[in-house]
Design an enzyme around this catalytic site. Structure first.
Site: not given
Length: 328
Positions: A164, A190
């Protein structure tokens, strides 16, 4: 420009694809009959679209599933799909899944590590490891290691790690990977796990390419899927997907936001495209290899995520954390 000493420069190849290209379009009519793919997370969101597109081209797709009933409902109309139980937070279930696949004596042509969790409250697995790192990186590392004989047998396998742009939020904190001594921040956690996905592809490709196994990492784009289930309204406003009236904003022609077929495109491109023959170890987005950047939340990949020294150190650290030696 290539700063991490791998064979493929981290720069676009002018593929002809872009942010609006769909997964079906990047496949380009290829016949995948006889090809075997495993797609974690292959029954929801981007993974489901990758499953649908690869299976429609003739591939056999094995989907590891934690919740069988949910997966059966999502995949009921797609032919050529096999469901097998597995939980990325449970090392024993990963080993059992891999053993079952290896017992079939089939090669594995495509391993797409697409499952993941994002920005959830602090949870630890039974080993004490932070759940985003455990699910997004450690579980996939163990799965890939256990499936290595089948990847090698394919004589031209590809491994795709779904990362990501959030990798730009955090590098790897080698001194405190699991937030034992620093305050837990769900977005930093994350980001660290997504940087780990990119670094894994760098080192995996370096080790695997002599055996015909190439690895890639992917930023699929910003897509509203079940992955966002832990986000608060304030989180979503900060990301620009919720306006002041509490309405979801999904600008159709904004390159930052994609439909699920568009979001799955780079995943499928990395798994199948002849344009990537003899290439690997690179971070890709919008159906092409990405450029390096040092601008946060801009297109491109940060150097800390493609640094060969960091990649090697993370590999060795991960072997210690999961208790296996993935030596090739």
């Amino acid at each position: 420009m290539n700063t991490n000493n791998h064979a493929t420069p981290q720069e676009p190849i002018l593929s002809g694809f872009g942010p609006r290209t769909t997964a079906q379009e990047v496949l380009g009519g290829q016949d995948l009959t006889g090809k075997i793919a495993i797609i974690t997370g292959g029954y929801s969101g981007l993974g489901l679209e990758a499953t649908r597109v690869l299976a429609s081209a003739g591939a056999t797709v094995i989907v590891p599933v934690k919740t069988v009933e949910k997966a059966q409902a999502a995949l009921s109309e797609i032919l050529g799909v096999e469901l097998v139980r597995m939980d990325l937070m449970d090392p024993a279930s990963i080993d059992a899944f891999a053993e079952k696949f290896l017992a079939s004596n089939r090669p594995l042509h495509m391993l797409i590590n697409a499952a993941g969790i994002m920005a959830n409250p602090l949870v630890r697995d039974h080993r004490g490891y932070e759940s985003q790192l455990a699910t997004n990186h450690l579980g996939h590392f163990q799965l890939t290691a256990r499936l290595w004989p089948a990847l090698e047998k394919a004589k031209g396998a590809r491994i795709v790690s779904v990362s990501s742009r959030a990798h730009q939020m955090s590098g790897i904190d080698f001194e405190d990977l699991n937030f034992n001594n620093r305050p837990y921040d769900k977005f930093v956690a994350y980001g660290q796990s997504k940087t780990a996905n990119v670094l894994f592809a760098v080192e995996m490709d370096k080790r695997g390419r002599a055996y015909g196994v190439r690895a890639f990492s992917v930023h699929p784009g910003s897509i509203l899927t079940d992955l966002s289930r832990y986000l608060t309204e304030d989180d979503m406003r900060a990301m620009g997907v919720l306006n002041e009236q509490g309405e979801l904003v999904f600008p159709e022609f904004n390159d930052e936001f994609k439909t699920i077929p568009e979001g799955a495109a780079t995943i499928v491109w990395c798994a199948t495209s002849p344009q990537l023959n003899d290439k690997g170890g690179v971070y890709c987005e919008n159906g092409d290899i990405a450029s390096l950047t040092d601008t946060r939340f801009a297109p491109g990949v940060f150097e800390w995520a493609v640094n060969s020294g960091h990649a090697q150190r993370l590999w060795q650290t991960t072997e210690q954390l999961v208790g296996l030696e993935f030596s090739i």
